[in-house]
Design a protein around this motif. Sequence first.
Motif, PDB file in Angstrom:
ATOM      1  N   GLN A   1       0.825  -1.205   0.000  1.00  0.00           N
ATOM      2  CA  GLN A   1       0.000   0.000   0.000  1.00  0.00           C
ATOM      3  C   GLN A   1       0.861   1.257   0.000  1.00  0.00           C
ATOM      4  O   GLN A   1       0.640   2.189  -0.799  1.00  0.00           O
ATOM      5  N   LYS A   2       1.818   1.316   0.903  1.00  0.00           N
ATOM      6  CA  LYS A   2       2.681   2.489   1.035  1.00  0.00           C
ATOM      7  C   LYS A   2       3.503   2.718  -0.229  1.00  0.00           C
ATOM      8  O   LYS A   2       3.625   3.858  -0.712  1.00  0.00           O
ATOM      9  N   THR A   3       4.056   1.629  -0.777  1.00  0.00           N
ATOM     10  CA  THR A   3       4.900   1.753  -1.957  1.00  0.00           C
ATOM     11  C   THR A   3       4.098   2.207  -3.158  1.00  0.00           C
ATOM     12  O   THR A   3       4.555   3.060  -3.947  1.00  0.00           O
ATOM     13  N   ARG A   4       2.898   1.681  -3.325  1.00  0.00           N
ATOM     14  CA  ARG A   4       2.044   2.103  -4.438  1.00  0.00           C
ATOM     15  C   ARG A   4       1.684   3.585  -4.325  1.00  0.00           C
ATOM     16  O   ARG A   4       1.741   4.319  -5.308  1.00  0.00           O
ATOM     17  N   ARG A   5       1.300   4.027  -3.115  1.00  0.00           N
ATOM     18  CA  ARG A   5       0.958   5.442  -2.928  1.00  0.00           C
ATOM     19  C   ARG A   5       2.144   6.348  -3.246  1.00  0.00           C
ATOM     20  O   ARG A   5       1.986   7.395  -3.902  1.00  0.00           O
ATOM     21  N   SER A   6       3.313   5.963  -2.779  1.00  0.00           N
ATOM     22  CA  SER A   6       4.505   6.764  -3.038  1.00  0.00           C
ATOM     23  C   SER A   6       4.819   6.835  -4.528  1.00  0.00           C
ATOM     24  O   SER A   6       5.216   7.884  -5.045  1.00  0.00           O
ATOM     25  N   TYR A   7       4.622   5.700  -5.219  1.00  0.00           N
ATOM     26  CA  TYR A   7       4.873   5.665  -6.654  1.00  0.00           C
ATOM     27  C   TYR A   7       3.923   6.610  -7.374  1.00  0.00           C
ATOM     28  O   TYR A   7       4.339   7.375  -8.265  1.00  0.00           O
ATOM     29  N   ILE A   8       2.653   6.576  -7.008  1.00  0.00           N
ATOM     30  CA  ILE A   8       1.666   7.455  -7.651  1.00  0.00           C
ATOM     31  C   ILE A   8       2.002   8.918  -7.386  1.00  0.00           C
ATOM     32  O   ILE A   8       1.966   9.764  -8.300  1.00  0.00           O
ATOM     33  N   ASP A   9       2.366   9.240  -6.160  1.00  0.00           N
ATOM     34  CA  ASP A   9       2.700  10.622  -5.815  1.00  0.00           C
ATOM     35  C   ASP A   9       3.879  11.136  -6.635  1.00  0.00           C
ATOM     36  O   ASP A   9       3.865  12.281  -7.107  1.00  0.00           O
TER      37      ASP A   9
END
Length: 273
Positions: A108-116
């Motif tokens: 979850q955290k890695t996906r959010r960071s990637y999108i940001d």
Amino acid sequence: MIRTLLIVMLAAIPLSGCEKSDNNQTVTDVVAPKAPSYPARTAAERARDKYRHPAETLMYFEVQPDHTVVEIWPGSGWYSAVLGPYLKREGQLIAAHFSASTEVPFFQKTRRSYIDRFINNPDVYGKIQLTELMPPEKLSIASPGEADRVLTFRNVHNWMRNDQEQAVFDAAYLALRSGGIFGVVEHRAPPDFGREQMIETGYVTEAYVTQLAINAGFEPAGHSEINANPKDTRIHPHGVWSLPPTLRGGNTDLTYFESIGESDRMTLKFRKP
């Protein structure tokens, strides 16, 4: 001296094939831009080039600036920071990331960071398309035959933990056009490692990766020692995670593991007939 000569020779290749773009930007320019304020890659990312050799690796996989490229499980986006700017004017980067519905906190955290960082900054990285790979439920990383290249970096051992490695290789085959290339970089195990030892250590044998590709329908198209590291014994108390960048052992033998650097890696190329 040999490594330096190789890089000079690669940089001197005429601007054609995987090097040329409509603004004369090469993959080497993206990896090592002259301007220190270049926004696409951080200083910490550039510091790892000596282990990951991104320019040479992408040239080996014959990535061209007008290609549609799928990067499977890009994680925090170390390679996307190279691929995005390289493809943004003429090509298309598709990031087959973790599922939006995953219950794994790290995912979850890695996906959010990637999108940001990547999806929300198209001026820097281009209009990256986001798809999901979460086998066995989600395996459609691109439309069938859409991709010129499918690439994955240090992920095979992760899929092995859930017995999904063959499903992912099959998905890569489906996404590629005829003649397309599947490029795999993975931590390289000694030839005598068994499956459980591969899962435990994070190191996978070349023979096993090659068989997965053949099972999917690929034809072996070569291997390179670009990412080899002869200092890596591949026998460590915490497997590959003993080495940088993870350094799971903390201060225990820290100097020794830092002196080895990142893992010994295979660089394999497979072609869809």
